[in-house]
Design an enzyme around this catalytic site. Sequence first.
Site, PDB file in Angstrom:
ATOM      1  N   CYS A 114      16.683 -14.435  17.090  1.00 43.29           N
ATOM      2  CA  CYS A 114      18.026 -14.594  17.681  1.00 43.29           C
ATOM      3  C   CYS A 114      17.986 -14.829  19.190  1.00 43.29           C
ATOM      4  CB  CYS A 114      18.892 -13.390  17.363  1.00 43.29           C
ATOM      5  SG  CYS A 114      19.142 -13.166  15.586  1.00 43.29           S
ATOM      6  N   HIS A 248      25.024 -13.598  22.333  1.00 42.40           N
ATOM      7  CA  HIS A 248      24.585 -13.848  20.966  1.00 42.40           C
ATOM      8  C   HIS A 248      25.653 -13.297  20.026  1.00 42.40           C
ATOM      9  CE1 HIS A 248      22.431 -14.072  17.325  1.00 42.40           C
ATOM     10  NE2 HIS A 248      22.138 -12.790  17.247  1.00 42.40           N
ATOM     11  N   ASN A 278      26.473 -14.796  12.228  1.00 40.70           N
ATOM     12  CA  ASN A 278      25.286 -14.791  13.097  1.00 40.70           C
ATOM     13  C   ASN A 278      24.410 -16.000  12.747  1.00 40.70           C
ATOM     14  OD1 ASN A 278      22.893 -14.319  14.417  1.00 40.70           O
ATOM     15  ND2 ASN A 278      22.718 -12.180  13.801  1.00 40.70           N
TER      16      ASN A 278
HETATM   17  N1  ACO Z   1      30.008  -4.719   1.785  1.00 39.07           N
HETATM   18  C1  ACO Z   1      30.479  -3.517   1.415  1.00 39.07           C
HETATM   19  N2  ACO Z   1      29.835  -2.381   1.655  1.00 39.07           N
HETATM   20  C2  ACO Z   1      28.649  -2.465   2.290  1.00 39.07           C
HETATM   21  C3  ACO Z   1      28.093  -3.693   2.681  1.00 39.07           C
HETATM   22  C4  ACO Z   1      28.812  -4.846   2.402  1.00 39.07           C
HETATM   23  N3  ACO Z   1      28.387  -6.077   2.740  1.00 39.07           N
HETATM   24  N4  ACO Z   1      26.914  -3.459   3.296  1.00 39.07           N
HETATM   25  C5  ACO Z   1      26.736  -2.132   3.286  1.00 39.07           C
HETATM   26  N5  ACO Z   1      27.778  -1.524   2.683  1.00 39.07           N
HETATM   27  C6  ACO Z   1      28.002  -0.094   2.478  1.00 39.07           C
HETATM   28  C7  ACO Z   1      26.716   0.683   2.453  1.00 39.07           C
HETATM   29  O1  ACO Z   1      26.140   0.646   1.163  1.00 39.07           O
HETATM   30  C8  ACO Z   1      27.189   2.070   2.830  1.00 39.07           C
HETATM   31  O2  ACO Z   1      27.763   2.672   1.705  1.00 39.07           O
HETATM   32  P1  ACO Z   1      27.537   4.245   1.422  1.00 39.07           P
HETATM   33  O3  ACO Z   1      28.164   4.933   2.589  1.00 39.07           O
HETATM   34  O4  ACO Z   1      28.251   4.443   0.112  1.00 39.07           O
HETATM   35  O5  ACO Z   1      26.065   4.413   1.357  1.00 39.07           O
HETATM   36  C9  ACO Z   1      28.314   1.790   3.822  1.00 39.07           C
HETATM   37  O6  ACO Z   1      28.705   0.416   3.579  1.00 39.07           O
HETATM   38  C10 ACO Z   1      27.914   1.967   5.287  1.00 39.07           C
HETATM   39  O7  ACO Z   1      26.680   1.291   5.491  1.00 39.07           O
HETATM   40  P2  ACO Z   1      25.983   1.281   6.897  1.00 39.07           P
HETATM   41  O8  ACO Z   1      24.734   0.465   6.824  1.00 39.07           O
HETATM   42  O9  ACO Z   1      25.862   2.687   7.399  1.00 39.07           O
HETATM   43  O10 ACO Z   1      27.100   0.543   7.740  1.00 39.07           O
HETATM   44  P3  ACO Z   1      27.197   0.352   9.283  1.00 39.07           P
HETATM   45  O11 ACO Z   1      28.456   0.903   9.782  1.00 39.07           O
HETATM   46  O12 ACO Z   1      25.930   0.729   9.992  1.00 39.07           O
HETATM   47  O13 ACO Z   1      27.332  -1.233   9.391  1.00 39.07           O
HETATM   48  C11 ACO Z   1      26.046  -3.191   9.886  1.00 39.07           C
HETATM   49  C12 ACO Z   1      26.293  -2.077   8.889  1.00 39.07           C
HETATM   50  C13 ACO Z   1      27.288  -4.069   9.972  1.00 39.07           C
HETATM   51  C14 ACO Z   1      24.875  -4.030   9.393  1.00 39.07           C
HETATM   52  C15 ACO Z   1      25.731  -2.589  11.273  1.00 39.07           C
HETATM   53  O14 ACO Z   1      24.726  -1.624  11.181  1.00 39.07           O
HETATM   54  C16 ACO Z   1      25.339  -3.618  12.255  1.00 39.07           C
HETATM   55  O15 ACO Z   1      26.130  -4.433  12.646  1.00 39.07           O
HETATM   56  N6  ACO Z   1      24.087  -3.597  12.742  1.00 39.07           N
HETATM   57  C17 ACO Z   1      23.602  -4.621  13.630  1.00 39.07           C
HETATM   58  C18 ACO Z   1      22.882  -5.573  12.803  1.00 39.07           C
HETATM   59  C19 ACO Z   1      22.999  -7.001  13.258  1.00 39.07           C
HETATM   60  O16 ACO Z   1      23.963  -7.439  13.802  1.00 39.07           O
HETATM   61  N7  ACO Z   1      21.955  -7.695  12.956  1.00 39.07           N
HETATM   62  C20 ACO Z   1      21.917  -9.080  13.226  1.00 39.07           C
HETATM   63  C21 ACO Z   1      20.573  -9.487  13.599  1.00 39.07           C
HETATM   64  S1  ACO Z   1      20.073  -8.645  15.010  1.00 39.07           S
HETATM   65  C22 ACO Z   1      20.873  -9.292  16.176  1.00 39.07           C
HETATM   66  O17 ACO Z   1      21.202 -10.416  16.068  1.00 39.07           O
HETATM   67  C23 ACO Z   1      21.224  -8.424  17.299  1.00 39.07           C
END
Ligand code: ACO
Length: 321
Positions: A114, A248, A278
Amino acid sequence: MTLRAVLAGTGSALPRTRVSNAELAERVDTSDEWIVERTGIRFRHIAEPDETTATLGADAARQALAAAGLQPADIGLIIVATATPDNTFPASATKVQAILGTPDCIAFDVAAVCSGFLYAVSVADSMLRTGAAKHALVIGSETFSRILDWEDRTTCVLFGDGAGAVVLSAKDVDDDQGILATRLHAEGQYCDMLYVDGGPSTTGTVGHVRMQGREVFRHAVTNLAAVLGEVMADVGLSADQIDWVVPHQANKRIIDATAKKLGLPAERVVLTVDQHANTSAASVPLALDLAVRDGRIKRGDLVVLEAMGGGFTWGAAVLRV
Ligand code: ACO
């Protein structure tokens, strides 16, 4: 007079097919509500088989060349930032060169996921200032949909395909136009937090994206705020002198939290994650092109670019447009 790499033109390209969260929810166990609330993403473009990293990159490059008033033959350097090349080799930059019909020049890819576009801009800046070329095409292009595990809802909803390009030209300037500072970082001890579980030298397969989302989120906000502070200190300017931040586009919550940490108002941050999701190395040049074309970013504006990605790698650049 100072020799600098100045922004001469921008361009972008998106695959024909656009997929909404609701459409995605028909094939993945997710919902529009969850995706919007956690990420701000509403749509992403997904490449058809005839749309590849090189073809999208070449389309974006053509627009950037037209905006710069240049021909493919004027280009002496092509850098493509990508984690999803058309082939393991040759570099997608050489395929872009062939599509554009650019004669003998320097062409290679940069792999920093990224933050690849920031790495590519920094390399091009150095090469232009040392006379390696007069005009450079710097492209971020990705077909991330090809490396997504469509059974893994924690990753597949986050990414999209697309390309962005800039022409950077070496120019003697008597003001502060051009790229004023770049900063790059990598901390390889975090390479297991965001990676692809395949490759030519390990599995012999292409593999799929794997990510520890929460950890990535935490590191992204800290690292991006820090690197923005570094480039602004390098040029002796403060955050309130920035006209536009082009971040980004990974997640609206990361973008908001980073801006808040630096005291930057949301009105000065270019946001496209809702429309594109993304697009990895393509996200910064795609957002930059949109904001240039819709008239938000104008000549004379102070613009800061920043990105963070797998590795971890991250970086920032400050330029006067
Ligand atoms: N739809 C519905 N529910 C979902 C999904 C989905 N697509 N994905 C996960 N869940 C559920 C999980 O199973 C979990 O359920 P549970 O509580 O019953 O176990 C719940 O949602 C919460 O999951 P978390 O992983 O804790 O959710 P979080 O609030 O951390 O959000 C996310 C996840 C959006 C990926 C977040 O961590 C994030 O944005 N991280 C940054 C990652 C990123 O942007 N990466 C891109 C590449 S890196 C970069 O470019 C910087």
